[in-house]
Design an enzyme around this catalytic site. Structure first.
Site, PDB file in Angstrom:
ATOM      1  N   GLU A  62       0.818  -1.219   0.000  1.00 18.94           N
ATOM      2  CA  GLU A  62       0.000   0.000   0.000  1.00 18.94           C
ATOM      3  C   GLU A  62       0.849   1.265   0.000  1.00 18.94           C
ATOM      4  O   GLU A  62       0.557   2.213  -0.728  1.00 18.94           O
ATOM      5  CB  GLU A  62      -0.915   0.019   1.244  1.00 18.94           C
ATOM      6  N   ASP A  79      -0.784  -5.066   3.112  1.00 20.52           N
ATOM      7  CA  ASP A  79      -1.246  -3.883   3.850  1.00 20.52           C
ATOM      8  C   ASP A  79      -0.535  -3.950   5.200  1.00 20.52           C
ATOM      9  O   ASP A  79      -0.811  -4.821   6.026  1.00 20.52           O
ATOM     10  CB  ASP A  79      -2.779  -3.926   4.038  1.00 20.52           C
ATOM     11  N   ILE A  81      -0.411  -1.954   7.861  1.00 24.57           N
ATOM     12  CA  ILE A  81      -1.344  -1.764   8.992  1.00 24.57           C
ATOM     13  C   ILE A  81      -2.716  -1.528   8.375  1.00 24.57           C
ATOM     14  O   ILE A  81      -2.948  -0.492   7.751  1.00 24.57           O
ATOM     15  CB  ILE A  81      -0.982  -0.562   9.885  1.00 24.57           C
ATOM     16  N   ASP A  82      -3.591  -2.500   8.501  1.00 28.64           N
ATOM     17  CA  ASP A  82      -4.960  -2.276   8.055  1.00 28.64           C
ATOM     18  C   ASP A  82      -5.733  -1.836   9.296  1.00 28.64           C
ATOM     19  O   ASP A  82      -5.921  -2.620  10.228  1.00 28.64           O
ATOM     20  CB  ASP A  82      -5.555  -3.557   7.449  1.00 28.64           C
ATOM     21  N   THR A  84      -5.220   1.916  10.138  1.00 28.48           N
ATOM     22  CA  THR A  84      -4.277   2.945  10.612  1.00 28.48           C
ATOM     23  C   THR A  84      -4.963   3.980  11.509  1.00 28.48           C
ATOM     24  O   THR A  84      -4.381   4.434  12.488  1.00 28.48           O
ATOM     25  CB  THR A  84      -3.581   3.626   9.409  1.00 28.48           C
ATOM     26  N   ASP A 210      -6.378  -4.213   0.944  1.00 29.20           N
ATOM     27  CA  ASP A 210      -7.331  -4.281   2.067  1.00 29.20           C
ATOM     28  C   ASP A 210      -7.973  -5.670   2.162  1.00 29.20           C
ATOM     29  O   ASP A 210      -8.312  -6.127   3.255  1.00 29.20           O
ATOM     30  CB  ASP A 210      -8.485  -3.280   1.879  1.00 29.20           C
TER      31      ASP A 210
END
Ligand code: IPD
Ligand code: CA
Ligand code: CA
Length: 265
Positions: A62, A79, A81-82, A84, A210
């Site tokens: 990402e 991703d 940190i999905d 954030t 995501d």
């Protein structure tokens, strides 16, 4: 499951956990789309480690791939940190999401939340697992008895068509369900269907990273994933994703399909 892969993801989880309990530097990708130094740190760490383990895969992250997609046959979507916004606000619904795809189909998936210590894993044809235990979707059959989750697109701030679609569908679905949640991490929303906590989920405007892992985890747990018309969800093309335990899928599609996004464009 490949031990090297698990160790790499667990190490990345340590970086996330350190960041979660520390002061963070927050900058803005857009008005409400945040990024911290930890998003970048985790992505660079994962890319560096995975590229030597999976030499024939293209890695799309990402934060470092500029939203680019490619025609490569084998892809890893990351991703770092999905969730954030949750990360910045100290809410524990955060995850590292990694999905392996070959020829437009998911083959292996990890969603790891190091704060709640939940490690979701799936491999094509082998099932879905939470912390090593096999998981499956719920068997609720009525939408009215179902707990649904959703998300709101970052584009909401523009009060554009996306915003009006989101409000309209939400308005219609809310009274027809037991309730609706918005936890702020699409990968975890999908995993929570896989483990039977939620019965359904829909969202507009998600990016491949995501959902790349959550999709396989839902499918391997016996659930259903589609676009808004009930057809196969194309990860780099479709704008609306619908996921469910399978039983409520059609009811769900009927509502979402009635509110066509295109009418507003
Ligand atoms: C976001 C989360 C959220 C969803 C957003 C995503 P991020 O990812 O998954 O639940 O509603 O659309 O972009 O920005 O936290 O990686
Ligand atoms: Ca995300
Ligand atoms: Ca992210």
């Amino acid at each position: 499951m490949n031990d090297n892969l698990i160790n790499i993801v667990k190490e990345a989880g340590k970086i996330l956990k350190t960041g979660f309990y520390s002061e963070k530097n927050v900058t803005f990708k857009s008005k409400v789309d945040l990024i911290t130094e930890y998003d970048l740190k985790i992505e660079l760490y994962l890319k560096d480690k995975l590229k030597s383990l999976y030499i024939d895969f293209e890695i799309i992250g990402e934060e470092t791939s500029n939203g680019k997609t490619s025609s490569a046959r084998k892809k890893i979507y990351i991703d770092p940190i999905d969730g954030t916004t949750n990360f910045v606000h100290s809410l524990p619904f955060v995850a590292i999401s990694i999905g392996f795809w070959i020829d437009g189909k998911p083959v292996e998936a990890i969603v790891y939340n190091p704060i709640l210590e939940e490690f979701f894993y799936a491999k094509k044809g082998e099932g879905a697992f939470l912390n090593g235990e096999k998981i499956s979707v719920s068997n609720r059959k009525e939408l009215q008895n179902s707990l649904i989750s959703t998300g709101f697109p970052y584009s909401k701030v523009d009060k554009s068509n996306d915003y009006f679609w989101t409000i309209r569908v939400f308005e219609e679905i809310l009274p027809l369900t037991r309730d609706v949640r918005r936890y702020g991490s699409a990968s975890l929303d999908l995993c929570y269907i896989a483990v039977g906590r939620y019965d359904g989920y829909y969202e507009l405007n998600l990016k491949p990273w995501d959902v790349s892992a959550g999709i396989l985890i839902v499918l391997e747990a016996g659930g259903n994933i589609s676009n808004e018309t009930g057809e196969k969800y194309l990860i780099e093309k479709n704008r609306i994703i619908v996921a469910s335990n399978g039983y409520i899928h059609q009811d769900f599609i009927n509502i979402i399909n009635k509110n066509k996004l295109v009418e507003l464009q």
